[in-house]
Design a protein around this motif. Structure first.
Motif, PDB file in Angstrom:
ATOM      1  N   GLU A 130      57.292  12.175  68.023  1.00 57.23           N
ATOM      2  CA  GLU A 130      56.284  12.929  68.782  1.00 57.23           C
ATOM      3  C   GLU A 130      55.459  11.984  69.668  1.00 57.23           C
ATOM      4  O   GLU A 130      55.197  12.264  70.833  1.00 57.23           O
ATOM      5  N   MET A 131      55.069  10.851  69.084  1.00 58.52           N
ATOM      6  CA  MET A 131      54.268   9.871  69.823  1.00 58.52           C
ATOM      7  C   MET A 131      55.084   9.210  70.947  1.00 58.52           C
ATOM      8  O   MET A 131      54.562   8.943  72.029  1.00 58.52           O
ATOM      9  N   LEU A 132      56.367   8.926  70.671  1.00 60.78           N
ATOM     10  CA  LEU A 132      57.234   8.332  71.704  1.00 60.78           C
ATOM     11  C   LEU A 132      57.352   9.274  72.896  1.00 60.78           C
ATOM     12  O   LEU A 132      57.309   8.859  74.048  1.00 60.78           O
ATOM     13  N   LYS A 133      57.468  10.568  72.583  1.00 65.61           N
ATOM     14  CA  LYS A 133      57.615  11.571  73.643  1.00 65.61           C
ATOM     15  C   LYS A 133      56.319  11.664  74.456  1.00 65.61           C
ATOM     16  O   LYS A 133      56.337  11.683  75.685  1.00 65.61           O
ATOM     17  N   LEU A 134      55.214  11.697  73.726  1.00 68.70           N
ATOM     18  CA  LEU A 134      53.893  11.816  74.367  1.00 68.70           C
ATOM     19  C   LEU A 134      53.647  10.671  75.348  1.00 68.70           C
ATOM     20  O   LEU A 134      53.094  10.868  76.424  1.00 68.70           O
ATOM     21  N   THR A 135      54.061   9.470  74.961  1.00 66.12           N
ATOM     22  CA  THR A 135      53.782   8.287  75.790  1.00 66.12           C
ATOM     23  C   THR A 135      54.997   7.882  76.639  1.00 66.12           C
ATOM     24  O   THR A 135      55.017   6.789  77.196  1.00 66.12           O
ATOM     25  N   ARG A 136      56.004   8.751  76.676  1.00 69.09           N
ATOM     26  CA  ARG A 136      57.228   8.544  77.475  1.00 69.09           C
ATOM     27  C   ARG A 136      57.889   7.198  77.175  1.00 69.09           C
ATOM     28  O   ARG A 136      58.202   6.416  78.074  1.00 69.09           O
ATOM     29  N   LEU A 137      58.097   6.947  75.891  1.00 69.23           N
ATOM     30  CA  LEU A 137      58.698   5.669  75.470  1.00 69.23           C
ATOM     31  C   LEU A 137      59.997   5.863  74.682  1.00 69.23           C
ATOM     32  O   LEU A 137      60.519   4.898  74.121  1.00 69.23           O
ATOM     33  N   SER A 149      57.595  -3.905  79.640  1.00 70.27           N
ATOM     34  CA  SER A 149      56.546  -4.340  80.580  1.00 70.27           C
ATOM     35  C   SER A 149      55.149  -4.218  79.962  1.00 70.27           C
ATOM     36  O   SER A 149      54.966  -3.555  78.931  1.00 70.27           O
ATOM     37  N   GLY A 150      54.172  -4.801  80.648  1.00 71.63           N
ATOM     38  CA  GLY A 150      52.773  -4.734  80.184  1.00 71.63           C
ATOM     39  C   GLY A 150      52.282  -3.297  80.060  1.00 71.63           C
ATOM     40  O   GLY A 150      51.610  -2.938  79.097  1.00 71.63           O
ATOM     41  N   GLY A 151      52.632  -2.487  81.047  1.00 73.41           N
ATOM     42  CA  GLY A 151      52.203  -1.081  81.021  1.00 73.41           C
ATOM     43  C   GLY A 151      52.817  -0.333  79.848  1.00 73.41           C
ATOM     44  O   GLY A 151      52.170   0.516  79.220  1.00 73.41           O
ATOM     45  N   GLN A 152      54.081  -0.656  79.534  1.00 76.36           N
ATOM     46  CA  GLN A 152      54.745  -0.003  78.394  1.00 76.36           C
ATOM     47  C   GLN A 152      54.145  -0.483  77.073  1.00 76.36           C
ATOM     48  O   GLN A 152      53.961   0.310  76.150  1.00 76.36           O
ATOM     49  N   ARG A 153      53.813  -1.780  77.004  1.00 80.15           N
ATOM     50  CA  ARG A 153      53.172  -2.296  75.778  1.00 80.15           C
ATOM     51  C   ARG A 153      51.840  -1.583  75.542  1.00 80.15           C
ATOM     52  O   ARG A 153      51.472  -1.269  74.419  1.00 80.15           O
ATOM     53  N   GLN A 154      51.137  -1.341  76.648  1.00 77.97           N
ATOM     54  CA  GLN A 154      49.860  -0.639  76.563  1.00 77.97           C
ATOM     55  C   GLN A 154      50.077   0.758  75.963  1.00 77.97           C
ATOM     56  O   GLN A 154      49.299   1.216  75.136  1.00 77.97           O
ATOM     57  N   ARG A 155      51.167   1.408  76.354  1.00 77.91           N
ATOM     58  CA  ARG A 155      51.450   2.754  75.841  1.00 77.91           C
ATOM     59  C   ARG A 155      51.894   2.718  74.379  1.00 77.91           C
ATOM     60  O   ARG A 155      51.622   3.648  73.626  1.00 77.91           O
ATOM     61  N   VAL A 156      52.558   1.630  73.975  1.00 79.04           N
ATOM     62  CA  VAL A 156      52.940   1.489  72.552  1.00 79.04           C
ATOM     63  C   VAL A 156      51.668   1.386  71.701  1.00 79.04           C
ATOM     64  O   VAL A 156      51.536   2.042  70.669  1.00 79.04           O
ATOM     65  N   ALA A 157      50.725   0.560  72.181  1.00 77.75           N
ATOM     66  CA  ALA A 157      49.456   0.401  71.446  1.00 77.75           C
ATOM     67  C   ALA A 157      48.737   1.741  71.335  1.00 77.75           C
ATOM     68  O   ALA A 157      48.161   2.074  70.298  1.00 77.75           O
ATOM     69  N   LEU A 158      48.792   2.526  72.408  1.00 75.98           N
ATOM     70  CA  LEU A 158      48.158   3.841  72.422  1.00 75.98           C
ATOM     71  C   LEU A 158      48.850   4.778  71.431  1.00 75.98           C
ATOM     72  O   LEU A 158      48.203   5.468  70.648  1.00 75.98           O
TER      73      LEU A 158
END
Length: 374
Positions: A130-137, A149-158
């Motif tokens: 659910e979280m992967l989908k929410l953050t498009r990861l 990338s940095g932006g993707q790492r930011q989304r993982v942390a989120l």
């Protein structure tokens, strides 16, 4: 049907999620937070904005449980949070460094907190997906942090911060490490995610544009105090002090003395020139010191004196800041004051009307400037 406006702070019946009641925090002789009382509501995106050392991070660390108030109380959902240890609070904090585990995949980073809480394997799998989908990861689930990338790492942390469904998510300068273009894109992603989850977000930032973009309300801080907490539009259009007007966006501050005149005030600001006119709901006594705050986009620039405006001053162009879509003219008027005027660049550079050293007229309406107390 129009969308209902989200403004719980205007509803006397609304119960705040977070209540600061007379909170002071001292470190030795230094007062980091000075007797603050304010509320944050459920589903708000609340920004603490201010220069370095103004107390915004201390505010956040008290919410997270890393610091306790010296005086006063902080309530979360009506409960005093002081006795509750950080890991037992319905609060999660996302740091600027993201603090991801380098040896774990994106999937396992997101699952980490859920595993620690002893959730079942199926529950964890469902929540991580659910979280992967929410953050498009979703497609990066098996990669390690250094492979994205940095932006993707930011989304993982989120995603990791939101996995445990906290009532409150604290974000400390979360976009500080991203470049300008990515920051802008990520701001909109943050807003979408906040809206989708309905989680209350509190963000600490010194970037005024960021605060004004993402937040439902912005609290402008200085020296351990919130000077004004309001919607971005009101902070910009109706600042309550010179400090707030000056801190947010481009502005010209002209100081003078007020005198009642019809529906508004005349402001004398320099010898031998006509006074300026402004309207204000705040009362000023005759002869009282005042300031007017004037946004550059509300100032028109022309070669001739406009006949339809009382506020018209002559000056000389000293500087031109060319920003592609806009040009900001720095014009020196009587008394050596600089006034900024902004125009949209609808024509090519070679067709510009004004250049350096030109004498021009600046004008604005009676309601364009905000009158502020000295």
């Amino acid at each position: 049907m129009g969308q209902t406006v989200f403004e719980p702070w205007t509803d006397p019946e609304a119960k705040p999620l977070i209540e600061f009641k007379g909170v002071t925090k001292r470190f030795g002789d230094f007062t980091a937070i000075d007797n603050q009382t304010f509320d944050i509501y459920e589903r708000e995106f609340f920004a603490l904005l201010g220069p370095s050392g103004c107390g915004k991070t201390t505010m956040m660390r008290m919410l997270a449980g890393f610091e306790a108030p010296t005086e006063g109380t902080i309530l979360l959902g009506g409960q005093d949070i002081a006795p509750i240890p950080p890991n037992k609070r319905a609060v999660n904090m996302m740091f600027q460094s993201y603090a991801l585990f380098p040896h774990l995949s994106v999937w396992d980073n997101i699952a980490f907190g859920l595993r620690r809480d002893g959730k079942s394997r199926d529950e964890i799998a469902a929540r991580v997906e659910e979280m992967l989908k929410l953050t498009r990861l979703t497609q990066f689930a098996r990669r390690k942090p250094h492979q994205i990338s940095g932006g993707q790492r930011q989304r993982v942390a989120l995603a990791r911060s939101l996995a445990k469904a906290p009532k409150l998510l604290l974000l400390d300068e979360p976009l500080g490490a991203l470049d300008a273009k990515l920051r802008t894109a990520t701001q909109f992603e943050l807003m979408d995610i906040q809206e989708t989850t309905g989680t209350t977000f509190v963000i600490v930032t010194h970037d005024q544009e960021e605060a004004m973009t993402v937040a439902s309300r912005v609290a402008v801080m200085d020296n351990g105090r919130i000077i004004q907490a309001d919607t971005p539009a009101r902070i910009y259009e109706e600042p309550n002090s010179v400090y707030v007007a000056d801190f947010i966006g481009e502005v010209t501050i002209i100081s003078g003395t007020a005198r009642k005149s019809g529906a508004g005030y005349e402001i004398a600001y320099a010898e031998g020139v006509a006074p300026l006119h402004a309207e204000s709901e705040t009362h000023f006594d005759n002869g009282e010191a005042c300031h007017i705050a004037l946004r550059p986009e509300k100032v028109a620039i022309s070669a001739e004196k406009p006949s339809d405006r009382r506020n018209a001053v002559q000056g000389k162009i000293i500087d031109i800041a060319y920003l592609g879509n806009l040009s900001t003219y720095h014009v020196e008027i009587a008394g050596g004051r600089m006034v900024k005027a902004q125009t949209a660049n609808t024509r090519r550079l070679s067709r510009r009307d004004f250049t350096w050293e030109d004498t021009v007229w600046l004008s604005w309406s009676d309601t364009a400037a905000v009158m502020l107390k000295g």
